[in-house]
Design a protein around this motif. Structure first.
Motif, PDB file in Angstrom:
ATOM      1  N   ALA A 365       0.830  -1.205   0.000  1.00 58.18           N
ATOM      2  CA  ALA A 365       0.000   0.000   0.000  1.00 58.18           C
ATOM      3  C   ALA A 365       0.865   1.256   0.000  1.00 58.18           C
ATOM      4  CB  ALA A 365      -0.931  -0.012   1.207  1.00 58.18           C
ATOM      5  N   ARG A 366       1.984   1.211   0.692  1.00 54.66           N
ATOM      6  CA  ARG A 366       2.893   2.358   0.710  1.00 54.66           C
ATOM      7  C   ARG A 366       3.543   2.554  -0.654  1.00 54.66           C
ATOM      8  NH1 ARG A 366       7.040   2.446   5.384  1.00 54.66           N
ATOM      9  NH2 ARG A 366       7.081   4.663   4.865  1.00 54.66           N
ATOM     10  N   GLN A 367       3.847   1.473  -1.334  1.00 52.86           N
ATOM     11  CA  GLN A 367       4.353   1.596  -2.696  1.00 52.86           C
ATOM     12  C   GLN A 367       3.315   2.268  -3.600  1.00 52.86           C
ATOM     13  OE1 GLN A 367       5.240  -2.553  -3.522  1.00 52.86           O
ATOM     14  NE2 GLN A 367       7.453  -2.172  -3.366  1.00 52.86           N
ATOM     15  N   LEU A 368       2.075   1.818  -3.493  1.00 57.76           N
ATOM     16  CA  LEU A 368       1.007   2.412  -4.289  1.00 57.76           C
ATOM     17  C   LEU A 368       0.828   3.889  -3.971  1.00 57.76           C
ATOM     18  CD1 LEU A 368      -1.790  -0.324  -4.267  1.00 57.76           C
ATOM     19  CD2 LEU A 368      -0.472   0.460  -6.239  1.00 57.76           C
ATOM     20  N   LEU A 369       1.056   4.257  -2.711  1.00 57.28           N
ATOM     21  CA  LEU A 369       0.855   5.643  -2.311  1.00 57.28           C
ATOM     22  C   LEU A 369       1.828   6.583  -3.019  1.00 57.28           C
ATOM     23  CD1 LEU A 369      -0.796   7.472  -0.338  1.00 57.28           C
ATOM     24  CD2 LEU A 369       1.220   7.400   1.134  1.00 57.28           C
ATOM     25  N   VAL A 370       2.999   6.099  -3.394  1.00 65.36           N
ATOM     26  CA  VAL A 370       3.938   6.940  -4.141  1.00 65.36           C
ATOM     27  C   VAL A 370       3.255   7.464  -5.394  1.00 65.36           C
ATOM     28  CG1 VAL A 370       6.076   6.943  -5.475  1.00 65.36           C
ATOM     29  CG2 VAL A 370       6.008   5.814  -3.247  1.00 65.36           C
ATOM     30  N   VAL A 371       2.641   6.569  -6.153  1.00 62.98           N
ATOM     31  CA  VAL A 371       1.950   6.973  -7.378  1.00 62.98           C
ATOM     32  C   VAL A 371       0.707   7.776  -7.046  1.00 62.98           C
ATOM     33  CG1 VAL A 371       0.801   6.141  -9.459  1.00 62.98           C
ATOM     34  CG2 VAL A 371       2.841   4.974  -8.605  1.00 62.98           C
ATOM     35  N   LEU A 394       6.998  11.181   0.079  1.00 65.41           N
ATOM     36  CA  LEU A 394       7.858  10.438  -0.840  1.00 65.41           C
ATOM     37  C   LEU A 394       9.183  10.072  -0.193  1.00 65.41           C
ATOM     38  CD1 LEU A 394       7.164  12.394  -4.153  1.00 65.41           C
ATOM     39  CD2 LEU A 394       6.186  10.228  -3.393  1.00 65.41           C
ATOM     40  N   ALA A 395       9.777  11.016   0.546  1.00 65.11           N
ATOM     41  CA  ALA A 395      11.069  10.729   1.192  1.00 65.11           C
ATOM     42  C   ALA A 395      10.940   9.614   2.210  1.00 65.11           C
ATOM     43  CB  ALA A 395      11.610  12.003   1.842  1.00 65.11           C
ATOM     44  N   ASP A 396       9.878   9.650   3.026  1.00 63.81           N
ATOM     45  CA  ASP A 396       9.701   8.635   4.069  1.00 63.81           C
ATOM     46  C   ASP A 396       9.551   7.240   3.472  1.00 63.81           C
ATOM     47  OD1 ASP A 396       9.923  10.559   5.964  1.00 63.81           O
ATOM     48  OD2 ASP A 396       7.865  10.437   6.704  1.00 63.81           O
ATOM     49  N   ILE A 397       8.884   7.141   2.309  1.00 67.36           N
ATOM     50  CA  ILE A 397       8.696   5.827   1.686  1.00 67.36           C
ATOM     51  C   ILE A 397       9.933   5.397   0.921  1.00 67.36           C
ATOM     52  CG2 ILE A 397       7.350   4.516  -0.009  1.00 67.36           C
ATOM     53  CD1 ILE A 397       4.959   6.302   0.690  1.00 67.36           C
ATOM     54  N   LEU A 398      10.476   6.302   0.101  1.00 70.08           N
ATOM     55  CA  LEU A 398      11.614   5.944  -0.743  1.00 70.08           C
ATOM     56  C   LEU A 398      12.864   5.619   0.066  1.00 70.08           C
ATOM     57  CD1 LEU A 398      11.155   8.636  -3.539  1.00 70.08           C
ATOM     58  CD2 LEU A 398      10.605   6.203  -3.684  1.00 70.08           C
ATOM     59  N   LEU A 399      13.029   6.277   1.219  1.00 69.69           N
ATOM     60  CA  LEU A 399      14.226   6.062   2.027  1.00 69.69           C
ATOM     61  C   LEU A 399      14.051   4.988   3.090  1.00 69.69           C
ATOM     62  CD1 LEU A 399      15.310   9.801   2.499  1.00 69.69           C
ATOM     63  CD2 LEU A 399      16.215   8.135   0.870  1.00 69.69           C
ATOM     64  N   ASP A 400      12.862   4.385   3.139  1.00 69.36           N
ATOM     65  CA  ASP A 400      12.591   3.331   4.115  1.00 69.36           C
ATOM     66  C   ASP A 400      13.113   1.993   3.567  1.00 69.36           C
ATOM     67  OD1 ASP A 400      11.578   1.421   5.851  1.00 69.36           O
ATOM     68  OD2 ASP A 400       9.654   2.424   6.091  1.00 69.36           O
ATOM     69  N   PRO A 401      14.085   1.379   4.210  1.00 71.95           N
ATOM     70  CA  PRO A 401      14.653   0.119   3.695  1.00 71.95           C
ATOM     71  C   PRO A 401      13.667  -1.041   3.696  1.00 71.95           C
ATOM     72  CG  PRO A 401      15.495   0.593   5.902  1.00 71.95           C
ATOM     73  CD  PRO A 401      14.755   1.815   5.456  1.00 71.95           C
ATOM     74  N   VAL A 403      10.700  -0.860   2.490  1.00 74.03           N
ATOM     75  CA  VAL A 403       9.838  -0.713   1.306  1.00 74.03           C
ATOM     76  C   VAL A 403      10.695  -0.847   0.052  1.00 74.03           C
ATOM     77  CG1 VAL A 403       8.171   0.734   0.084  1.00 74.03           C
ATOM     78  CG2 VAL A 403       8.327   0.840   2.590  1.00 74.03           C
ATOM     79  N   PRO A 404      10.740  -2.006  -0.578  1.00 74.56           N
ATOM     80  CA  PRO A 404      11.579  -2.215  -1.752  1.00 74.56           C
ATOM     81  C   PRO A 404      11.047  -1.478  -2.971  1.00 74.56           C
ATOM     82  CG  PRO A 404      10.215  -4.118  -1.406  1.00 74.56           C
ATOM     83  CD  PRO A 404       9.956  -3.209  -0.221  1.00 74.56           C
ATOM     84  N   SER A 405      11.906  -1.302  -3.955  1.00 69.93           N
ATOM     85  CA  SER A 405      11.457  -0.730  -5.221  1.00 69.93           C
ATOM     86  C   SER A 405      10.445  -1.664  -5.865  1.00 69.93           C
ATOM     87  CB  SER A 405      12.635  -0.513  -6.163  1.00 69.93           C
ATOM     88  OG  SER A 405      13.551   0.419  -5.613  1.00 69.93           O
ATOM     89  N   PRO A 406       9.429  -1.120  -6.512  1.00 74.74           N
ATOM     90  CA  PRO A 406       8.382  -1.985  -7.084  1.00 74.74           C
ATOM     91  C   PRO A 406       8.855  -2.752  -8.303  1.00 74.74           C
ATOM     92  CG  PRO A 406       8.034   0.275  -7.771  1.00 74.74           C
ATOM     93  CD  PRO A 406       9.160   0.298  -6.774  1.00 74.74           C
ATOM     94  N   THR A 407       8.312  -3.928  -8.489  1.00 73.54           N
ATOM     95  CA  THR A 407       8.567  -4.737  -9.680  1.00 73.54           C
ATOM     96  C   THR A 407       7.244  -5.276 -10.171  1.00 73.54           C
ATOM     97  OG1 THR A 407       8.931  -6.708  -8.323  1.00 73.54           O
ATOM     98  CG2 THR A 407      10.876  -5.415  -8.963  1.00 73.54           C
TER      99      THR A 407
END
Length: 410
Positions: A365-371, A394-401, A403-407
């Motif tokens: 859900a946090r990945q989806l929240l970026v978009v 965006l910073a809190d999600i992207l820098l959170d280890p 939460v991996p990059s989406p695939t």
């Protein structure tokens, strides 16, 4: 074919609210609540168009407040009745109208208020043996909800007139508000899961047209998302402090529509009926005698059958300042999770929501929240306050280890 009474109550514009229309509405509402067809004497009525800054006025629809004073003829003790309604209608022209009708959002909102939420609320009351469950608490009782291919009219009680208050997105929610909504939201989502499991039904089949179906062709996930990313690139490309964030956003830009649609696919058995737009102006609060809050939630046009964690993450980010979110996230998450499982237990669903499954769905859900945030906050906001909030999200999600990059699976 003759028009039905409901079809006669459809509005194309706010100016179509006339005395004749108000009388029809009152008669419809009286028949809806009592089953009687009585004559009504309308003593006074006032129509006020909601301004664009009103908490109830959205950019995608027109809204008006209608106050009435009337008597019902034949009552043993005739008394003057006073009511105030909010009338919401989709404009018949313009890009947003075309988007809403092409997406079927007006039909979804009608289906939520008139079919799904009513059925769910009645089942919950019977199952719990109470006069009102959480569904009855959080959903305003509608007076009218009807749509055709291009028109939509929804009439609700004027919630602020009933003692409720709300905040706009810029003001944001406080910790006590968030914890209240998290608890009610968990109970509601758990109730939906219990309802479908106990009754062995597929909600999409049982309530056709009541849930928004994500599509890669939808402008929501193509035009809007790409425009949001483009604006962010233009604003951040010259800022050395944000270059690393732009680089980390790259995987989210590969194919946003497919990413969002795949992320919203329901994961059984805990998929539920999510609201889809829990921003502050859609949530109304009222103090109770014991110092707590009761709430009302409006605008169910983006309701989906998906993971409830999407609602929770949206709640904790879109309408919340970073410092508040960081303080309250853990407690709100625990409150939601516990309330979800308590509902399953109380309703005897013979099912429990495992914590590891819940945590995994939170990450997605946090990945989806970026978009989602780039599409909404970034595209429709011009205030520095909200732009700073977006940067923090965006910073809190992207820098959170965690939460991996989406695939995307191939």
């Amino acid at each position: 074919m003759a028009e039905t009474q409901e079809e006669k109550l459809l509005l194309k514009k706010v100016d179509d609210i006339t005395e004749t229309w108000v009388l029809r509405l009152l008669k419809h509402n009286l028949h809806h609540t009592s089953g009687k067809d009585s004559r009504i004497k309308l003593n006074k009525w006032i129509r006020d168009k909601c301004s664009s800054t009103d908490a109830l006025a959205g950019f995608s629809s027109s809204r008006a407040t209608v106050s009435v004073e009337y008597e019902v003829e034949g009552e043993v003790e005739a008394a003057l009745r006073k009511e105030t309604f909010v009338v919401k209608l989709i404009p018949t022209e313009g890009y947003m109208s075309g988007l809403l009708t092409s997406e079927g959002m007006h039909h979804i909102e009608v289906g939520q208020y008139g079919r799904f939420l009513v059925a769910l609320g009645e089942w919950e009351k019977a199952r719990r043996g109470v006069c009102e469950g959480v569904v009855g608490e959080i959903v305003p009782s509608h007076a009218l909800a009807v749509s055709t291919q291009h028109h939509f009219t929804l009439v609700l009680p004027e919630i602020t007139h009933l003692g409720y208050h709300t905040k706009n997105v810029s003001q944001g929610l406080g910790e006590d508000h968030i914890l209240t909504v998290a608890q009610k939201l968990g109970t509601y989502h758990g109730t939906v899961v219990a309802y479908k499991v106990i009754n062995r039904i597929n909600l999409l089949d049982a309530f056709p047209g009541c849930f928004h179906q994500a599509s890669v062709e939808s402008p929501l996930f193509s035009v809007f998302v790409r425009a949001g990313f483009q604006r962010l690139q233009e604003e951040w490309s010259g800022d050395a402090t944000k270059t690393h964030l732009l680089e980390m956003l790259a995987p989210y830009e590969v194919n946003p529509p497919e990413f969002v649609v795949s992320g919203l696919l329901p994961q059984e058995p805990f998929a539920t009926a999510m609201h889809g737009d829990l921003q502050p102006s859609n949530i109304f609060f009222k103090h109770t005698t014991d110092g707590q809050y009761t709430i009302k939630v409006i605008d169910w046009a983006t309701a989906r059958y998906s993971q409830g964690t999407c609602d929770l993450v949206y709640l904790l980010n879109i309408g919340v300042d970073a410092d508040v979110r960081r303080r309250v996230t853990k407690s709100a998450t625990d409150v939601y999770f516990n309330a979800f499982n308590a509902a399953l237990t109380d309703l005897n669903a013979n099912l429990s929501y495992p914590r590891d499954v819940f945590e995994d769905q939170l990450v997605k859900a946090r990945q989806l929240l970026v978009v989602w945030s780039i599409m909404s906050v970034n595209l429709f906001s011009s205030t520095q306050h909200l732009r700073d909030r977006l940067t923090a999200i965006l910073a809190d999600i992207l820098l959170d280890p965690t939460v991996p990059s989406p695939t995307l699976s191939t």
